[in-house]
Write a protein that holds these residues in place. Sequence first.
Motif, PDB file in Angstrom:
ATOM      1  N   ALA A  40      26.968  18.865 -15.891  1.00 43.98           N
ATOM      2  CA  ALA A  40      26.270  17.558 -15.744  1.00 43.98           C
ATOM      3  C   ALA A  40      25.116  17.831 -16.127  1.00 43.98           C
ATOM      4  O   ALA A  40      24.365  19.073 -16.426  1.00 43.98           O
ATOM      5  CB  ALA A  40      25.877  17.598 -13.978  1.00 43.98           C
ATOM      6  N   THR A  41      24.705  16.990 -16.912  1.00 42.96           N
ATOM      7  CA  THR A  41      23.479  17.187 -17.131  1.00 42.96           C
ATOM      8  C   THR A  41      22.271  16.106 -15.258  1.00 42.96           C
ATOM      9  O   THR A  41      22.603  16.710 -14.491  1.00 42.96           O
ATOM     10  CB  THR A  41      22.631  15.503 -17.747  1.00 42.96           C
ATOM     11  N   THR A  42      21.015  16.881 -15.877  1.00 43.66           N
ATOM     12  CA  THR A  42      20.332  17.568 -14.458  1.00 43.66           C
ATOM     13  C   THR A  42      19.452  16.230 -14.852  1.00 43.66           C
ATOM     14  O   THR A  42      18.255  15.930 -15.956  1.00 43.66           O
ATOM     15  CB  THR A  42      20.177  18.548 -14.415  1.00 43.66           C
ATOM     16  N   PRO A  43      18.093  16.537 -13.637  1.00 46.85           N
ATOM     17  CA  PRO A  43      16.909  14.817 -13.641  1.00 46.85           C
ATOM     18  C   PRO A  43      16.011  15.900 -14.944  1.00 46.85           C
ATOM     19  O   PRO A  43      15.962  16.724 -14.738  1.00 46.85           O
ATOM     20  CB  PRO A  43      16.757  15.112 -12.817  1.00 46.85           C
ATOM     21  N   GLY A  44      15.742  14.267 -14.874  1.00 43.89           N
ATOM     22  CA  GLY A  44      14.258  14.744 -15.834  1.00 43.89           C
ATOM     23  C   GLY A  44      15.024  15.302 -17.507  1.00 43.89           C
ATOM     24  O   GLY A  44      13.326  14.981 -17.790  1.00 43.89           O
ATOM     25  N   ASN A  45      15.558  14.950 -18.297  1.00 44.15           N
ATOM     26  CA  ASN A  45      15.723  16.000 -19.561  1.00 44.15           C
ATOM     27  C   ASN A  45      14.958  16.924 -20.231  1.00 44.15           C
ATOM     28  O   ASN A  45      14.202  17.024 -21.168  1.00 44.15           O
ATOM     29  CB  ASN A  45      15.230  14.165 -20.132  1.00 44.15           C
ATOM     30  N   THR A  46      15.282  17.575 -19.201  1.00 47.06           N
ATOM     31  CA  THR A  46      14.395  18.770 -19.068  1.00 47.06           C
ATOM     32  C   THR A  46      15.376  19.509 -20.449  1.00 47.06           C
ATOM     33  O   THR A  46      15.309  21.401 -20.150  1.00 47.06           O
ATOM     34  CB  THR A  46      14.354  19.680 -18.070  1.00 47.06           C
ATOM     35  N   GLY A  47      17.343  18.820 -19.945  1.00 48.79           N
ATOM     36  CA  GLY A  47      17.881  20.375 -21.249  1.00 48.79           C
ATOM     37  C   GLY A  47      19.013  21.070 -20.274  1.00 48.79           C
ATOM     38  O   GLY A  47      19.489  21.775 -21.090  1.00 48.79           O
ATOM     39  N   LEU A  48      18.666  21.062 -18.894  1.00 50.96           N
ATOM     40  CA  LEU A  48      19.355  21.553 -18.382  1.00 50.96           C
ATOM     41  C   LEU A  48      20.511  21.448 -18.081  1.00 50.96           C
ATOM     42  O   LEU A  48      20.976  20.154 -17.343  1.00 50.96           O
ATOM     43  CB  LEU A  48      18.873  22.212 -16.340  1.00 50.96           C
ATOM     44  N   ILE A  49      21.549  21.493 -17.966  1.00 52.28           N
ATOM     45  CA  ILE A  49      23.283  22.030 -17.920  1.00 52.28           C
ATOM     46  C   ILE A  49      23.512  22.267 -16.588  1.00 52.28           C
ATOM     47  O   ILE A  49      23.399  23.573 -16.430  1.00 52.28           O
ATOM     48  CB  ILE A  49      23.934  21.945 -19.623  1.00 52.28           C
ATOM     49  N   ALA A  50      23.999  21.520 -16.063  1.00 50.68           N
ATOM     50  CA  ALA A  50      25.200  22.585 -14.935  1.00 50.68           C
ATOM     51  C   ALA A  50      26.472  22.494 -15.069  1.00 50.68           C
ATOM     52  O   ALA A  50      26.730  21.439 -14.943  1.00 50.68           O
ATOM     53  CB  ALA A  50      23.967  22.207 -13.508  1.00 50.68           C
ATOM     54  N   GLY A  51      26.785  22.943 -13.823  1.00 48.80           N
ATOM     55  CA  GLY A  51      28.188  22.938 -13.949  1.00 48.80           C
ATOM     56  C   GLY A  51      29.414  23.615 -12.455  1.00 48.80           C
ATOM     57  O   GLY A  51      28.470  23.915 -12.025  1.00 48.80           O
ATOM     58  N   GLN A  52      30.263  22.643 -12.506  1.00 49.48           N
ATOM     59  CA  GLN A  52      31.114  23.808 -11.503  1.00 49.48           C
ATOM     60  C   GLN A  52      32.221  24.179 -11.949  1.00 49.48           C
ATOM     61  O   GLN A  52      33.440  23.568 -12.213  1.00 49.48           O
ATOM     62  CB  GLN A  52      31.663  22.404 -10.492  1.00 49.48           C
ATOM     63  N   PRO A  53      32.026  26.030 -12.058  1.00 49.76           N
ATOM     64  CA  PRO A  53      33.630  26.391 -12.481  1.00 49.76           C
ATOM     65  C   PRO A  53      34.837  26.434 -11.160  1.00 49.76           C
ATOM     66  O   PRO A  53      34.562  26.281 -10.232  1.00 49.76           O
ATOM     67  CB  PRO A  53      32.429  28.106 -12.180  1.00 49.76           C
ATOM     68  N   ALA A  54      35.430  26.526 -11.989  1.00 54.11           N
ATOM     69  CA  ALA A  54      37.026  25.971 -11.368  1.00 54.11           C
ATOM     70  C   ALA A  54      37.456  27.536  -9.809  1.00 54.11           C
ATOM     71  O   ALA A  54      36.654  28.338 -10.906  1.00 54.11           O
ATOM     72  CB  ALA A  54      37.900  25.219 -11.798  1.00 54.11           C
ATOM     73  N   ASP A  55      38.745  27.602  -9.917  1.00 57.56           N
ATOM     74  CA  ASP A  55      38.635  28.897  -8.725  1.00 57.56           C
ATOM     75  C   ASP A  55      38.282  29.382  -9.705  1.00 57.56           C
ATOM     76  O   ASP A  55      39.932  29.893 -10.637  1.00 57.56           O
ATOM     77  CB  ASP A  55      39.671  28.544  -8.080  1.00 57.56           C
TER      78      ASP A  55
END
Length: 822
Positions: free
Chosen positions: A795-810
């Motif tokens: 997912a992208t994160t607020p503010g168009n800072t370029g930070l991409i976050a994610g949810q690793p699977a089990d």
Amino acid sequence: MFLLLASTAAAALQPAEAPAPVTTPAAPALSPISAGAAANQAGEIVVTARRRVENVQDVPIAVSVVSGLALEQTGSYNINRLQQLQPTLQFFSTNPRNSSINIRGLGAPLGLTNDGIEQGVGIYIDQVYYNRVAASTLDFVDVEQVEVLRGPQGTLYGKNTVAGAINITTRAPSFEPEARAEVSIGNYNFKQGKASVSGPLSDTLAARISVAATDRAGTIRNVVTSQRVNSQDNLGLRGTLLWKPTERLNIFLAGDYNVQDPVCCAQIYVRYGPTQRAANRQYPALVAAYNAANPTRPYRVPSTDAFDRLTDLDAPLAARNEHGGASLRAEWDVGGGTVTSVSAYRYWDWDPSNDRDFTGLAVNPKVNNPTDQKQYTQEFRYAISSKRFDLVAGAFGFHQTIRTRGIQTYGRDASLWLLAPSSALSRNPAVLDGLQADNDIRLNNTSAAVFGKLTWRVTDRLSIAPGIRVNYDKKRGQYDSVVTGTASNGVRQRVTFASTDPWIVAQRGVQAPQFFRANFSDWNLSYDLNLSYKVADDVLAYATYARSFKSGGVNLNGVPNDAAGVPQTQVATVDPEKVDHFELGLKTQFWDRRATLNLTGYWTDVHDYQAIVNDGSTSVLRGYLANAKKARTRGVEADFSVRPNERVNAYLNGAYTDATYEDFKNAPCPPELSGGTIAGAGQTPGAAGVPGALSPAVCDISGQWLPGVSKWSLSYGAEVNLPTSFLTGEGGQFYLGWDGSYRTKFSSNASRSIYTDIAGYSVNNLRAGFRNADGLNVYGWVRNIFDKDYYEVLATTPGNTGLIAGQPADPRTYGVTLAARF
């Protein structure tokens, strides 16, 4: 172009049984388990998809069936796990509220929770419609079987759904005493217990009580709090009474309570992907500026490899998700048919706590939306069968109230992170510290429908089945966001568009107040026509056309403001989706019914597709809905299972899904094409991912993939068993089972981005154990046996800072299970 071959069908799993939908008449009571549905005494897999009991191979609908025993044996104790057995089912969840279920790529926009819209996939438990997809994250409790119906539903029962339905049936009370118990333990301190007991209270009254509990430590370690986050903490209770005063009347009274209270939910640092925002307002420069301003407490992400499973979120995490309700169902055989009445009340309480800056900095320590929902449903149906005709006719009513009291706060690091570095205000933490939005979101949602489905058996082999539904929907919504902050004179006050105080002006550029009301109401007519022909005793061909609608709605996540701060209420409502669906299918059995092959091909056009749009006018990424002109999904699905003998059975289910935006010329741009100054007339937008470049106002994403959909997906498995007299004399088995799933690359963003495609992956699971005819089952299991690293969501994160976050699977998990029936 409409030559579609194939897909879907009956099962992927067989009764007490095995990895495959097998309907061999000689199926023994002890046949292996892995991919099938419960069979009747003739060995047939039976379903109630058309509101009567039928062999699944005789139902001209794309439907897959998974038995409760197969769910237990494969560890598929919720819908997230179920999708590994069903190739065309997609489930995504960053927390219970922000979850979506899609079938064949349709259902709900990935990544958006909006109280004012409908789901495209219906969830039914014991014929009760569950409106909120958050219910799908709960553990299954004492399930008899799960039917996954693909394609538009609504002329047979319940709510109108354009993508399909998940029909869950729990075990009914028994007039013979019985009990079940199951205990599992595993790594990550996994503990799971299930139990149910049933029996007669009198000659006409029986009861069943069931409980399921799951507890597991999180797979991600928070280095700030030393907690294991993204844990599991689930409890489900269910009780049912069956009163059978005569052979012609059954009355079921059921109640349930379900709660999840984990330390959850964290999405963690994955990568930096440059946007077109100014370089000094992107993630690397912001961290550098922060460290320069705070030399005694510099910031560094704990790991740049998400699969180290580390985070440093500095806000408390919680995701308390509570569901409960009661239902009264009566089934009365009268006049040659059956009258069914289903009355139900359900509630949902959602109480989250999260960190929405995705870092260890105090930027957005709270973006919480506690929600209370109540829903009431009433359904009446009359079903009658004769030699030449079957008829189901009914009426459905639904009323729902939703109240969300949201809060969003900003911390001491927000000024530096969110305000332009050229402004002296960005170097003053007090400007945004304590800025707070209190949101009051309300919805009243009413729906009513009458429907009917007629099946005319023209001959013993040819049937024609038209269906119709008249539906009315009305929604009344209100969005009220009150923003308060501190002015430059130190006085706490409301943030308004009338204020000229420089601190207030800066605050409303980050979090603008808003108030609006919006109403939506509409009638629509859905209809379908199904033709089926019995080519041979074990070969059924069918064709279906359906015209369906997904209700319009109200945007209750806020809408853009104009320059004067006036809400743009022209986008406060969303038009209904209009669906044209074509399907061809073939259901076959051969080799003396040892093998089953079911094929279906489909083509679905969606006009006014409800798509997510991002408002780039604020620093906060605000998502709302709009209508794309057209989307399309088409594909081929195949389900194959084989049982050559009592010792071996296997299954292979596959799907090819081509789901695209056909016409979406004014779509939101992906992060690499956003964040910069909007290109004006005569100006050319800059290259993707170049800081400071001009950005297009909108992007034409016609032809791009719909989010969350893989072109190819598979589920597969096999089980072998060896008879033994160990412990029990006759009737025991040692067994070894393998189940796996595979999917190709898919997009995890509403507009496909170079930063958020999730690479294809396969997940394989192994189990081995001993069971006997008396109901004892002891086995060890390993899930994700090869410890495959993959993401569930990016997912992208607020503010168009370029930070991409994610949810690793089990990661790899393993354990042992002891189950018994008495």
